[in-house]
Scaffold this active site. Structure first.
Site, mmCIF file in Angstrom:
data_model
loop_
_atom_site.group_PDB
_atom_site.id
_atom_site.type_symbol
_atom_site.label_atom_id
_atom_site.label_comp_id
_atom_site.label_asym_id
_atom_site.label_seq_id
_atom_site.Cartn_x
_atom_site.Cartn_y
_atom_site.Cartn_z
ATOM 1 N N ARG A 90 0.549 -0.962 0.349
ATOM 2 C CA ARG A 90 0.269 -0.199 0.186
ATOM 3 C C ARG A 90 0.862 1.452 0.178
ATOM 4 O O ARG A 90 0.622 1.917 -1.257
ATOM 5 C CB ARG A 90 -0.847 0.435 1.542
ATOM 6 C CG ARG A 90 -1.901 -0.837 1.198
ATOM 7 C CD ARG A 90 -3.345 -1.403 2.938
ATOM 8 N NE ARG A 90 -1.647 -2.046 2.634
ATOM 9 C CZ ARG A 90 -2.394 -4.179 1.950
ATOM 10 N NH1 ARG A 90 -2.848 -3.695 1.340
ATOM 11 N NH2 ARG A 90 -1.325 -5.014 2.659
ATOM 12 N N THR A 91 1.851 0.791 1.049
ATOM 13 C CA THR A 91 2.992 2.672 0.784
ATOM 14 C C THR A 91 3.155 2.465 -0.317
ATOM 15 O O THR A 91 3.297 3.858 -0.510
ATOM 16 C CB THR A 91 3.303 2.328 2.296
ATOM 17 O OG1 THR A 91 2.760 2.210 3.209
ATOM 18 C CG2 THR A 91 4.018 3.581 1.534
ATOM 19 N N LYS A 119 26.387 -5.560 -4.519
ATOM 20 C CA LYS A 119 28.432 -4.972 -5.039
ATOM 21 C C LYS A 119 28.900 -4.023 -3.417
ATOM 22 O O LYS A 119 30.433 -3.950 -3.370
ATOM 23 C CB LYS A 119 28.527 -3.936 -5.824
ATOM 24 C CG LYS A 119 28.020 -4.966 -7.021
ATOM 25 C CD LYS A 119 28.263 -3.947 -8.527
ATOM 26 C CE LYS A 119 27.095 -3.800 -9.581
ATOM 27 N NZ LYS A 119 27.689 -3.263 -10.648
ATOM 28 N N ARG A 140 12.000 3.428 2.249
ATOM 29 C CA ARG A 140 11.358 2.674 3.223
ATOM 30 C C ARG A 140 12.962 1.339 3.731
ATOM 31 O O ARG A 140 13.260 1.695 2.709
ATOM 32 C CB ARG A 140 10.449 1.707 3.040
ATOM 33 C CG ARG A 140 9.923 0.861 3.770
ATOM 34 C CD ARG A 140 8.413 -0.082 3.712
ATOM 35 N NE ARG A 140 7.144 0.691 3.837
ATOM 36 C CZ ARG A 140 6.421 0.183 4.228
ATOM 37 N NH1 ARG A 140 5.996 -1.140 4.578
ATOM 38 N NH2 ARG A 140 5.046 1.384 4.730
ATOM 39 N N HIS A 173 7.347 6.025 11.266
ATOM 40 C CA HIS A 173 4.996 6.123 10.093
ATOM 41 C C HIS A 173 4.959 7.023 9.960
ATOM 42 O O HIS A 173 3.840 7.546 9.994
ATOM 43 C CB HIS A 173 4.733 4.600 9.955
ATOM 44 C CG HIS A 173 4.509 3.970 8.672
ATOM 45 N ND1 HIS A 173 5.070 4.855 7.187
ATOM 46 C CD2 HIS A 173 4.493 2.962 7.743
ATOM 47 C CE1 HIS A 173 3.971 4.197 6.325
ATOM 48 N NE2 HIS A 173 4.063 3.170 6.755
HETATM 49 C C1 NCD Z 1 2.666 -0.496 8.168
HETATM 50 C C2 NCD Z 1 4.232 -1.112 7.794
HETATM 51 O O1 NCD Z 1 4.688 -1.317 7.291
HETATM 52 O O2 NCD Z 1 4.713 -0.443 10.133
HETATM 53 N N1 NCD Z 1 2.147 -0.876 6.874
HETATM 54 C C3 NCD Z 1 1.780 0.574 6.082
HETATM 55 O O3 NCD Z 1 2.139 0.413 5.804
HETATM 56 N N2 NCD Z 1 0.196 -0.230 5.819
HETATM 57 C C4 NCD Z 1 1.929 -2.045 8.780
HETATM 58 C C5 NCD Z 1 2.451 -3.269 9.179
HETATM 59 O O4 NCD Z 1 3.107 -3.996 8.216
HETATM 60 O O5 NCD Z 1 1.642 -4.201 10.374
#
Ligand code: NCD
Length: 362
Positions: A90-91, A119, A140, A173
């Site tokens: 989703r993100t 590498k 991320r 997050h």
């Molecule tokens: C979350 C995360 O990555 O922290 N997912 C997300 O980005 N919606 C929650 C999770 O992974 O449980």
């Protein structure tokens, strides 16, 4: 020139000593507007209201072809790097879609096995490489604090570009918390807003970064009560409670899910974050069956309450609950696209143009 950029006037060692609240002003542009977006603590109430309104304006403008064309011209000269070395559905996709809405072109690295990190290249060198080709980086990573380090490195390089934290380790997050706040704003629009509401967090609160960031954003609202419900071993960390105490926020800790459900205006379910197990399989020994929302809980929930989940879900919410109008998690997910488009538009200062178009078109 370099001095104009955030984080270029503070040494890395000094930055690390600061609390998240004290770090926040160092991440903004010189005029106080958004630049690096790394921490929930960067947002105040005024900014949360503004970004929610901007997301709503974008959502309305995107309803017709003319509006979509207007939006797609706004940042057609920008390119984004999506550097996602930790799994994401989703993100990642909502950031992609947000970029597409605004005309931003995207590049991606999703697996270091396909990049020069394989590498032995350092993450610093990788990020400096991205900054040669792109205008901002959305990242991320499973490494807590890495987005912050990279923002500092870039701000002290010849190509200081913004970094957006799309999830870092167990710590933060912030963009998920923004979409969660937007979902709460929309859910309580005709019910007095977020002020005075009770938010019940359930599940793995110790290792869930979405809960940590949302708990922090909620301190911007008046008289919000936060209740943390989960097995003792997964209960919320002391640092979050210290942050709430410092902000004068009322909170409660509980292991009794059934008792907490009727208190909620919003119930925020989360999965067990077993990828963080220190000892393989340790989460399996924790009984989480008591922390799952099933059809039987619907009768306990207030008629105007909402059920949320950052997703992915496993067994925490039964799919049968999806049909209840109080289950807002699918809308919450779509809100991620609008709020991320709003965030990018705000960083690149297109908010006034969007506002103007919206006012002319309604
Ligand atoms: C979350 C995360 O990555 O922290 N997912 C997300 O980005 N919606 C929650 C999770 O992974 O449980």
């Amino acid at each position: 020139m370099r001095k104009e950029h955030p984080l270029s006037e503070i040494a890395w060692a000094d930055l690390q000593q600061l609390s998240p609240n004290a770090k926040a002003p160092h991440l903004a542009a010189k005029d106080g507007r958004l630049f690096h977006v790394l921490l929930a603590q960067q947002f105040n109430r005024e900014q949360l209201d503004a970004i929610g309104e901007l997301a709503t304006n974008i959502r309305f403008i995107a309803k017709n072809e003319g509006g979509l064309k207007f939006l797609q011209d706004l940042l057609a000269h920008k390119r984004a790097m999506l550097y996602f070395t930790q799994p994401s559905t989703r993100t990642f996709l909502s950031f992609c879609a947000a970029c597409q809405i605004l005309g931003v072109k995207v590049g991606e690295v999703r697996d270091t096995a396909t990049s020069s990190e394989f590498k032995g290249e350092s993450q610093e060198d990788s990020v400096r490489t991205f900054s040669s080709y792109f205008d901002f980086i959305i990242m991320r990573t499973e490494v807590g604090g890495l987005a912050e380090r990279m923002a500092w490195v870039l701000s002290n390089s010849d190509r200081p570009i913004p970094i957006i934290n799309a999830g870092s380790g167990k710590d933060q997050h912030p963009t998920q918390a923004l979409l969660d706040i937007y979902t709460l704003q929309r859910s309580f629009e005709e019910k007095g807003g977020i002020d005075g509401k009770t938010i019940v967090f359930v599940g793995d609160l110790l290792r869930g970064r979405t809960v940590r960031s949302l708990a922090s954003l909620l301190t911007n609202y008046r008289n919000v009560r936060q209740i943390f419900v989960g097995p003792e071993k997964l209960q919320i960390g002391r640092d979050v409670l210290d942050m709430l105490e410092a902000a004068g926020v009322k909170y409660e800790l509980s292991e009794d899910f059934r008792k907490a459900v009727p208190l909620a205006d919003a119930i925020y379910m989360t999965r067990v974050q077993d990828e963080w197990d220190v000892e393989k399989g340790e989460s399996k020994r924790i009984d989480i069956s008591k922390y799952c929302f099933g059809v039987k809980h619907l009768a306990l929930l207030k008629p105007a309450a909402v059920i949320m989940h950052p997703f992915p879900r496993r067994g925490e919410i039964s799919p049968e609950v999806d049909h209840d109008p109080r289950a807002v998690y699918w809308r919450q997910m779509r809100n991620g696209m609008w709020i991320r488009a709003a965030l990018i538009a705000a960083i690149f200062r297109r908010d006034a143009a969007i506002q103007e178009y919206y006012e002319e078109s309604v």
